[in-house]
Design an enzyme around this catalytic site. Structure first.
Site, PDB file in Angstrom:
ATOM      1  N   GLN A 181       6.440  -7.209  -2.963  1.00 47.73           N
ATOM      2  CA  GLN A 181       5.440  -6.592  -3.844  1.00 47.73           C
ATOM      3  C   GLN A 181       5.972  -5.268  -4.360  1.00 47.73           C
ATOM      4  O   GLN A 181       6.321  -4.389  -3.587  1.00 47.73           O
ATOM      5  CB  GLN A 181       4.159  -6.303  -3.074  1.00 47.73           C
ATOM      6  CG  GLN A 181       3.524  -7.527  -2.451  1.00 47.73           C
ATOM      7  CD  GLN A 181       2.060  -7.267  -2.159  1.00 47.73           C
ATOM      8  OE1 GLN A 181       1.208  -7.382  -3.055  1.00 47.73           O
ATOM      9  NE2 GLN A 181       1.764  -6.907  -0.935  1.00 47.73           N
TER      10      GLN A 181
ATOM     11  N   GLU B 185      -8.792   4.069   4.616  1.00 48.31           N
ATOM     12  CA  GLU B 185      -9.761   4.862   3.841  1.00 48.31           C
ATOM     13  C   GLU B 185     -10.178   4.108   2.576  1.00 48.31           C
ATOM     14  O   GLU B 185     -11.349   4.103   2.202  1.00 48.31           O
ATOM     15  CB  GLU B 185      -9.168   6.226   3.432  1.00 48.31           C
ATOM     16  CG  GLU B 185      -9.092   7.244   4.537  1.00 48.31           C
ATOM     17  CD  GLU B 185      -7.896   7.053   5.456  1.00 48.31           C
ATOM     18  OE1 GLU B 185      -7.017   6.231   5.118  1.00 48.31           O
ATOM     19  OE2 GLU B 185      -7.836   7.698   6.512  1.00 48.31           O
TER      20      GLU B 185
ATOM     21  N   SER C 159       3.343   0.053  -5.184  1.00 42.33           N
ATOM     22  CA  SER C 159       3.283   1.497  -4.949  1.00 42.33           C
ATOM     23  C   SER C 159       4.432   2.227  -5.634  1.00 42.33           C
ATOM     24  O   SER C 159       5.524   1.688  -5.772  1.00 42.33           O
ATOM     25  CB  SER C 159       3.352   1.788  -3.457  1.00 42.33           C
ATOM     26  OG  SER C 159       2.348   1.089  -2.778  1.00 42.33           O
TER      27      SER C 159
ATOM     28  N   SER D 252      -4.766   1.559   2.434  1.00 45.96           N
ATOM     29  CA  SER D 252      -5.134   2.324   3.625  1.00 45.96           C
ATOM     30  C   SER D 252      -6.539   1.960   4.092  1.00 45.96           C
ATOM     31  O   SER D 252      -7.350   1.393   3.344  1.00 45.96           O
ATOM     32  CB  SER D 252      -5.068   3.819   3.320  1.00 45.96           C
ATOM     33  OG  SER D 252      -6.141   4.172   2.475  1.00 45.96           O
TER      34      SER D 252
ATOM     35  N   GLU E 285      -3.913  -9.669  -0.203  1.00 42.95           N
ATOM     36  CA  GLU E 285      -3.276  -8.763   0.754  1.00 42.95           C
ATOM     37  C   GLU E 285      -4.244  -8.357   1.861  1.00 42.95           C
ATOM     38  O   GLU E 285      -3.919  -8.408   3.041  1.00 42.95           O
ATOM     39  CB  GLU E 285      -2.757  -7.515   0.025  1.00 42.95           C
ATOM     40  CG  GLU E 285      -2.126  -6.513   0.978  1.00 42.95           C
ATOM     41  CD  GLU E 285      -1.302  -5.454   0.275  1.00 42.95           C
ATOM     42  OE1 GLU E 285      -1.801  -4.873  -0.712  1.00 42.95           O
ATOM     43  OE2 GLU E 285      -0.177  -5.200   0.711  1.00 42.95           O
TER      44      GLU E 285
ATOM     45  N   SER F 117       8.198  -3.360   0.987  1.00 40.57           N
ATOM     46  CA  SER F 117       8.698  -4.015   2.191  1.00 40.57           C
ATOM     47  C   SER F 117       9.671  -5.107   1.814  1.00 40.57           C
ATOM     48  O   SER F 117       9.379  -5.928   0.942  1.00 40.57           O
ATOM     49  CB  SER F 117       7.550  -4.644   2.976  1.00 40.57           C
ATOM     50  OG  SER F 117       6.612  -3.676   3.328  1.00 40.57           O
TER      51      SER F 117
END
Ligand SMILES: Cc1cc2nc3c(=O)[nH]c(=O)nc-3n(C[C@H](O)[C@H](O)[C@H](O)COP(=O)(O)OP(=O)(O)OC[C@H]3O[C@@H](n4cnc5c(N)ncnc54)[C@H](O)[C@@H]3O)c2cc1C
Lengths: 377, 420
Positions: free
Chosen positions: B136, B387, B139, B385, B254, B171
């Site tokens: 992926q 959060e 980010s 995350s 995901e 990753s």
């Protein structure tokens, strides 16, 4: 999730819900709490008519389930009890019926009377300062010639003890554990009401001083009694967990609504990320509570080999989470949350009781660890 | 509750009953796969990927790969119950677990949902058979949580596109053949409206992969640089400028995979190899099995494992019946992070001094427990995350007001960006 209920189960749940909404509204619960009275027997009989007492009794003894899954069905009732903090002796009655049904025909009459609500029965298991370990009751059953016993000892935290007609007493005899049915008016038995954290549930202490139990009152002895006691404990622990989840659901909805309605600094509480995140955690834990309670009920109903472990997991998890989350709801309500007027404390009381009765989270964790050790050995 | 299986005879479409499938898988696994190693592999590196491709190839040849993918794209066309049965049977065997996330459970699942017919035919069989590894490319150095703020630029040049920019925390990009790459194709519209998702071959000219070392010493993370990378228009997944829809679907897969709810994950979640030490053994070995607080922790870990499985089942079926929105998969994501903390923290506490020094860095109860403790937060950041999961649960599941955003409705070129 409720989507996997059968139509019959949904109807059953809704009937119970409607009845409880009508008869156990907050003002009604508060009036009952103020009156100090215990179980309203007419009310309990009406509940019995709705089927609350039939599930754990086999059909040939007059019972029956809604779906063929007695504990899933009964958990639906327990959840509704939790939603309204209903006052009835659902948990303890279920424990007694579990024990009597395990013994079969012999106690058909008592079963029948308990099922209709004509007789109120309670399980006398706990003993002062002994915890919920079922292995060695301190109450002594001394054998009498002819098969009866005399009982001596003290039982504590006996739910509805003051109003019950009949007690299923777990005791220890020289030949191992026994369970006996003891009518309330038995000479040598004294009943003393005790205080209760719950607003409407009443408890009592029973003292046995040479109370005579005739042979016909013996329910089970030895290994059979030991197994029955374990099953009673697990069924009841599960119902306590289900009741806590119902209480959580009710107060979750109330708290979310409150967070939309209450404004501070020009915006609703529901718009503050610090509070939103807490509710996200609470929502996650609530779904987990519902999931593990359903998992444990399914395991008991299907006779899965790990069913008792599943119940301990549910009772430990739910017992740890629910009262803690209700405390968080109190915090989110600010000053209002710590008033007698707000219903939150009724639910906190109920779930605190359910957490502590029929095995605390710590006691169930100990069982889980022992199971892990046993499985590894 | 016992396993969710639906037994019965083959239906009109000739689907193999779950229990027959289970027995066939049991026999095949016993003959064809080695038992799982007791110790986890530690660092995931080149040899792990090579091994995974080989194993996946074997599983594919044996007819057990891509259980929930349609037959026309190289899968088996079966359902989650079949996958569940396979996962149970596969516990204890060595499996190519690294291929699950993101290759199969996220990238392939997204292509299956939103790819063109050609893309599905071209790419899915390669992923399912283990020939191709995907990663992926989402980010960026400027931010991961605010994913729609990406600035890797895609520009149309006639029939082709040119990509420039950089991705980070990707990753396994070093081992990957393809990546799903989110780019900004339009700077004159608000941020969500100007994105385009591409299939990007990592071996294409102009792509450079740098590896990044992590706190636990592992280096499967990468930063990927794009210098005038040329891609054909056929590599766009979803519509041009509608890449956010593709990214959202990808993020759903995901979260589902991170939370344990994905039907495309193959193999057990709590396998010996995939998870840490046997805590009971560790407690015995360190002389603490009689300690009440240690026993409490053993029980807590067990509780979280069981409740996690029960929660996956509950949320999964509630999403399937529409009782909960698909966003509720964030509940699984959040719970799974908590489960990981419980487990890693317990291992670290029980291991005691063994986790920080000693002869056996590879032992899961010793050095590995220490390394896991150091990298404990990875599971709470990767896959979005916790959060952000909490934002999603409160806003999308509970319907609470959205956080204020300074960039809402603003053309992206006028949006303030941080320096990082
Ligand atoms: C193990 C692992 C694997 C990963 N694999 C990949 C991969 O394969 N491909 C890929 O593209 N990315 C990958 N990532 C990146 C991952 O998706 C990001 O790290 C993640 O989304 C967080 O973004 P960030 O690191 O930029 O942190 P930031 O977005 O800078 O956030 C920093 C902190 O602030 C918090 N925060 C940010 N915004 C808010 C908000 N609105 N409200 C409350 N808190 C907020 C975050 O939760 C975090 O704690 C991986 C990360 C890890 C740890």
């Amino acid at each position: 999730m409720d989507s996997d209920l059968t139509p019959d189960q949904k109807t059953f749940r809704d009937t119970t819900r409607n009845f409880l909404n009508k008869t156990s509204s907050s003002p009604q619960i508060r009036a009952l709490a103020d009156s100090g009275a215990g179980t309203d027997r007419t009310w309990w009989s009406q509940g019995a008519e709705l089927g609350w007492t039939a599930m754990l009794v086999p059909e040939d003894l007059g019972g029956g389930t809604v779906s063929g899954e007695p504990l899933r069905d009964l958990c639906l009732v327990a959840r509704e009890f939790g939603r309204t903090c209903a006052p009835g002796p659902l948990l303890t009655t279920s424990a007694v019926l579990t024990g009597l049904a395990a013994a079969g025909e012999a106690h058909a009459e008592a079963i029948e009377a308990i099922m209709t609500g004509d007789s109120l029965a309670s399980w006398a298991f706990y003993e002062p300062s002994r915890g919920w370990d079922s292995s060695t009751p301190g109450t002594a059953a001394d054998p009498l010639p002819g098969g009866g016993f005399t009982l001596s000892g003290t039982k504590d935290r006996v739910e509805a003890g003051e109003s019950a007609d009949l007690f299923l007493v777990t005791a220890h005899s020289p030949g191992g554990p026994v369970q006996v049915l003891v009518p309330r008016d038995t000479p040598g038995l004294s009943v003393t009401p005790s205080w209760s954290l719950d607003a409407t549930r009443r408890f009592a202490t029973l003292s046995f001083a040479g109370a005579v139990v005739p042979p016909g009152a013996v329910v089970q002895r030895g290994e059979a009694a030991r197994e029955a006691v374990e099953t009673q404990l697990h069924n009841t622990a599960l119902l306590a967990a289900a009741e806590m989840t119902g209480a959580l659901q009710a107060m979750f909805d109330v708290t979310v609504q409150w967070m939309f309605d209450r404004y501070t600094f020009g915006r609703p509480l529901a718009s503050y990320q610090a509070l939103k995140h807490r509710m996200a955690d609470n929502k996650t834990a609530m779904e987990a509570c519902l999931a593990t309670t359903a998992g444990a009920a399914g395991a008991l109903d299907s006779g899965a080999p790990d069913a008792h472990e599943m119940v301990s997991i549910a009772k430990a998890y739910v017992g740890d989470k629910v009262p803690a989350i209700l405390q968080d709801f109190v915090q989110l309500h600010g000053g209002l949350g710590v008033t007698w007027e707000h219903d939150l404390h009724l639910y906190l009381r109920r779930t605190a009781c359910d957490r502590a009765l029929y095995g605390t989270p710590d006691e169930h964790r100990r069982r889980i660890a022992a199971t892990l050790e046993g499985n590894a050995a | 509750m016992s396993t969710a299986t639906s037994t019965g005879t083959a239906d009109a479409t000739g689907t193999e009953p779950v229990e027959e499938f289970r027995l066939r898988a049991r026999a095949w696994l016993a003959e064809n796969l080695p038992p799982a190693a007791d110790t986890p592999a530690g660092n995931i590196d080149d040899d792990v990927w090579l091994r995974a491709r080989v194993l996946q190839g074997r599983i594919h040849a044996g007819g057990f790969a891509g259980i929930c993918f349609p037959k026309e794209y190289g899968g088996l066309g079966l359902g989650p119950d079949h996958q569940h049965a396979f996962n149970e049977e596969a516990a204890g065997y060595e499996l190519p677990i690294v291929l699950n996330v993101p290759s199969v459970a996220i990238c392939a699942a997204t292509i299956l949902d939103l790819g063109t017919e050609e893309q599905k035919k071209q790419y899915l069989p390669g992923i399912i058979s283990g020939r191709d590894v995907w990663c992926q490319l989402l980010s960026e150095p400027g931010g991961g949580s605010d994913l729609a703020g990406v600035i890797t630029k895609s520009e149309r040049n006639g029939e082709d596109w040119t990509i420039n920019g950089s991705k980070v925390w990707s990753s396994a990009a070093y081992a990957a053949d393809y990546g799903l790459c989110l780019t900004r194709s339009n700077w004159d519209v608000p941020k969500h409206s100007g994105l385009t998702m591409f299939i990007l071959p990592l071996k294409a000219p102009g792509v450079t992969v740098h590896r990044i070392k992590l706190v636990n010493g592992a280096n499967e993370f990468c930063q990927v640089f794009f210098d005038d990378v040329r891609l054909p228009a056929g590599n766009v997944v979803g519509a041009v400028d509608d890449g956010w829809a593709t990214a959202s679907q990808q993020l759903f897969h995901e979260r589902n995979a991170m939370g344990g709810g994905s039907p495309y994950v193959s193999g057990p979640r709590f396998s010996k190899a995939a998870h840490g030490p046997n805590l009971l053994e560790l407690a015995r070995e360190t002389g603490q099995l009689g300690d009440t607080s240690v026993r409490d922790q053993l029980a807590d870990v067990r509780i979280m494992q069981v409740v996690s499985k029960q929660l996956v089942r509950r949320i999964g079926s509630a999403i399937a019946t529409g009782e909960l929105t698909p966003q509720a998969s964030s509940i699984l994501r959040l719970f799974e992070a908590e489960r990981t903390w419980t487990e890693y923290d317990a291992a670290f506490r029980i291991a005691g001094a063994n986790a920080v020094a000693g002869p056996s860095l590879q032992d899961p109860g010793h050095g590995q427990a220490g390394l896991r403790y150091l990298s404990r937060q990875a599971g709470s950041l990767g896959g979005g995350s916790t959060e952000i999961a909490r934002n999603i649960i409160s806003e999308r599941v509970l319907g609470m007001p959205r956080e204020a955003a300074a960039d809402r409705g603003v053309a992206f070129k006028d949006v303030k960006r941080g320096g990082a």
